[in-house]
Design an enzyme around this catalytic site. Structure first.
Site, PDB file in Angstrom:
ATOM      1  N   SER A 261       0.844  -1.197   0.000  1.00 55.95           N
ATOM      2  CA  SER A 261       0.000   0.000   0.000  1.00 55.95           C
ATOM      3  C   SER A 261       0.874   1.241   0.000  1.00 55.95           C
ATOM      4  O   SER A 261       2.081   1.171   0.215  1.00 55.95           O
ATOM      5  CB  SER A 261      -0.891   0.013   1.236  1.00 55.95           C
ATOM      6  OG  SER A 261      -0.093   0.303   2.375  1.00 55.95           O
ATOM      7  N   LYS A 262       0.224   2.376  -0.223  1.00 56.48           N
ATOM      8  CA  LYS A 262       0.937   3.642  -0.215  1.00 56.48           C
ATOM      9  C   LYS A 262       1.614   3.855   1.146  1.00 56.48           C
ATOM     10  O   LYS A 262       2.716   4.373   1.220  1.00 56.48           O
ATOM     11  CB  LYS A 262      -0.056   4.768  -0.503  1.00 56.48           C
ATOM     12  CG  LYS A 262       0.527   6.138  -0.295  1.00 56.48           C
ATOM     13  CD  LYS A 262      -0.400   7.220  -0.767  1.00 56.48           C
ATOM     14  CE  LYS A 262      -0.285   8.472   0.095  1.00 56.48           C
ATOM     15  NZ  LYS A 262       1.060   8.841   0.493  1.00 56.48           N
ATOM     16  N   ARG A 263       0.933   3.424   2.195  1.00 59.83           N
ATOM     17  CA  ARG A 263       1.501   3.600   3.541  1.00 59.83           C
ATOM     18  C   ARG A 263       2.832   2.871   3.704  1.00 59.83           C
ATOM     19  O   ARG A 263       3.752   3.367   4.331  1.00 59.83           O
ATOM     20  CB  ARG A 263       0.509   3.132   4.615  1.00 59.83           C
ATOM     21  CG  ARG A 263       0.015   4.266   5.490  1.00 59.83           C
ATOM     22  CD  ARG A 263      -1.201   3.855   6.289  1.00 59.83           C
ATOM     23  NE  ARG A 263      -2.309   3.473   5.422  1.00 59.83           N
ATOM     24  CZ  ARG A 263      -2.886   2.266   5.419  1.00 59.83           C
ATOM     25  NH1 ARG A 263      -2.473   1.321   6.226  1.00 59.83           N
ATOM     26  NH2 ARG A 263      -3.884   2.011   4.601  1.00 59.83           N
TER      27      ARG A 263
END
Ligand code: GLU
Length: 511
Positions: A261-263
């Site tokens: 994910s972007k995180r």
């Protein structure tokens, strides 16, 4: 039958690298089979529309060199390629399914739907659904009289059209990557296909368009696998031949635990998007591979191997080789673990393959942005010297001191501070003697500088450590970097003499 594949993104935000990989595999498959690669914008869900997202998708694909043969931007035989512009055509298909008794109108209000779910939950049903069993107790064209349905429609009541999923049926299809997928229809609910606001849902629009656009292979991410049996049922309801399906593996976090994910990217310091992106609502910024200095070919090469094994140990592949070898049968089912270090490695390999002159021109323009003037010739010569240790063109900027015209001490506070610590007037005679020796050089290669320097040391009885740091700071403007004799040969003796004199003048002014 010629191969036609499509990439069908929804403009709901920036394109994740998983999306770029889906586009890439579609592209490679199309080119391999001499077919067409289409791009269709799936924007029927107006609530999720994000301004700028479509432009971002276009720019990303252009940067990656994945330009579709047919798209909203280039047009094509199936214009338009944006679903919001195709809105008018979907209703007839919803009507067709109703006429065939494969779909029905449902008039249930949100409160009635909630009440239904509540009743089922109370009776111990874990995942209450609108399906072959529950539809019998709801307000729809299967339970209401034909007159009442007519009346409600004439009155303009809100409705949805739902697929009439058969009660006892085995839904099966052969996925080109996963093999046979078999699902019992009792596990599929009566999905909404169309709404009274005139908009189709993703499922209906997607299937109608794939059919009208004569798509032969649907190659998409694993997250769509659960929808595939429903899609098979919709094709059957229409009586249409369906395309082949291939669901690509997920891209996993570097530790293998879950979807990337972007995180994860923010936390571990790598981009998950192709280009920089600023969220138009929150203003939140995300970084992209392009702006980080990746070559698009390196990025694409890395992505190609994220889930596909071409066989053997081949890693570096150009576009032609990828097309020649691409095979869905060699795409694995299991998630593909993303490796940020390997991604850098790819960029390093591509950097080394680039001609020095091309990198030199890039370096020159980057220097110019920083108001450092360097000739293209010198920038190119510097690339030859710095390339081996660089992963990105920006890494070579570090060596920018080499290219400046004039003394690298000008405005260079870090170097001056260092010099203040290291300057000893006793070293001056050695540097002066070196300047004289350089004036008499008959040859400009690195060993000539080395011989002259060593002679000066033995003549003056000084140690390398007393003179070399000053030589380095005067001529190169910093303590790190390639060997000074190589640097000097690159600059040429006139320039070296100018820089040594400028350095000596500066230090003497302190005394
Ligand atoms: N619009 C869907 C998406 O955003 C397309 C899924 C498909 O390829 O069918 O991923």
């Amino acid at each position: 039958m010629s191969v036609r594949v499509r990439f069908a993104p929804s403009p709901t935000g920036p394109l994740h690298m998983g999306g770029v990989r889906t586009a890439l595999y579609n592209y490679l498959f199309a080119k391999k089979h001499g077919g067409q690669f289409l791009l269709r914008i799936e924007d029927t869900d107006q609530g999720r529309y994000v301004p700028g997202a479509e432009e971002y998708i276009k720019e990303s694909l252009e940067w990656c060199g994945l330009v579709p043969d047919e798209s909203p931007w280039s047009g094509g035989p199936d214009d338009p390629y944006r679903q919001s512009e195709r809105k008018a055509l979907y209703k007839a298909y919803a009507d067709e399914l109703i006429a065939k008794d494969k779909a029905y109108y449902a008039f249930d209000t949100p409160e009635e739907l909630d009440a239904m779910r509540g009743r089922l939950q109370a009776a111990g049903v874990a995942a209450p659904a609108y399906n072959a069993v529950t539809r019998e107790h709801m307000k729809n064209s299967l339970t209401l009289s034909a007159d009442e349905v007519k009346e409600r429609l004439a009155r303009g009541d809100q409705f949805v059209v739902r697929l009439k999923v058969p009660r006892h049926e085995e839904v099966r299809f052969e996925d080109l990557i996963r093999g046979w997928v078999v699902v019992h229809s009792s596990n599929i609910d009566d999905k909404v296909l169309f709404k009274s606001d005139g908009m189709p849902t993703y499922h209906l629009a997607n299937i109608v368009d794939d059919h009208l656009m004569r798509i032969t292979h649907v190659i998409r991410g694993e997250e769509w696998l659960p929808s595939a049996p429903l899609h098979v049922l919709i094709y059957e309801a229409f009586g249409w031949e369906r395309p082949a399906f291939a669901h690509l593996p997920l891209i996993l976090r570097p530790d293998g635990n879950g979807k990337l994910s972007k995180r994860d990217g923010d936390r571990l310091g790598f981009p998950v998007f192709s280009l920089d992106w600023t969220d138009p609502v929150s203003g939140e910024k995300s970084s992209g591979y392009r702006e980080k200095g990746y070559f698009p070919d390196a990025f694409i090469n890395m992505l190609a191997l994220l889930g596909w094994n071409p066989g053997g140990d081949v890693e570096i592949m150009d576009r032609k080789q990828m097309i020649a070898h691409f095979d869905l049968a060699r795409v694995h089912k299991g998630g593909a673990r993303f490796d940020p270090e390997k991604t850098k490695w790819f960029n390093q390999q591509y950097l080394r393959m680039r001609p020095d002159a091309e990198l030199g021109a890039q370096l020159q323009s980057k220097l110019k942005q920083r108001e450092i003037v360097a000739s293209e010739e010198r920038a190119t010569a510097a690339v030859a010297l710095l390339k081996e240790r660089a992963t990105f063109v920006d890494d070579m900027l570090e060596g920018a001191y080499l290219f400046v015209e004039g003394s690298p001490l000008k405005g260079n506070d870090a170097a001056i501070e260092e010099l203040r610590k290291r300057w000893k007037p006793e070293a001056a005679p050695a540097l002066e003697a070196y300047i004289t020796a350089l004036g008499a050089l008959t040859e400009g290669k690195a060993p000539a500088f080395e011989v002259a320097f060593n002679r000066v040391l033995s003549d003056t009885g000084l140690k390398v450590g007393q003179v070399m740091p000053l030589y380095r700071l005067f001529v190169a403007g910093r303590m790190q970097g390639p060997g000074m004799f190589d640097v000097s040969a690159l600059l040429g003796r006139e320039e070296v003499i100018v820089r040594l004199n400028a350095g000596l003048d500066l230090c003497r002014s302190w005394a």
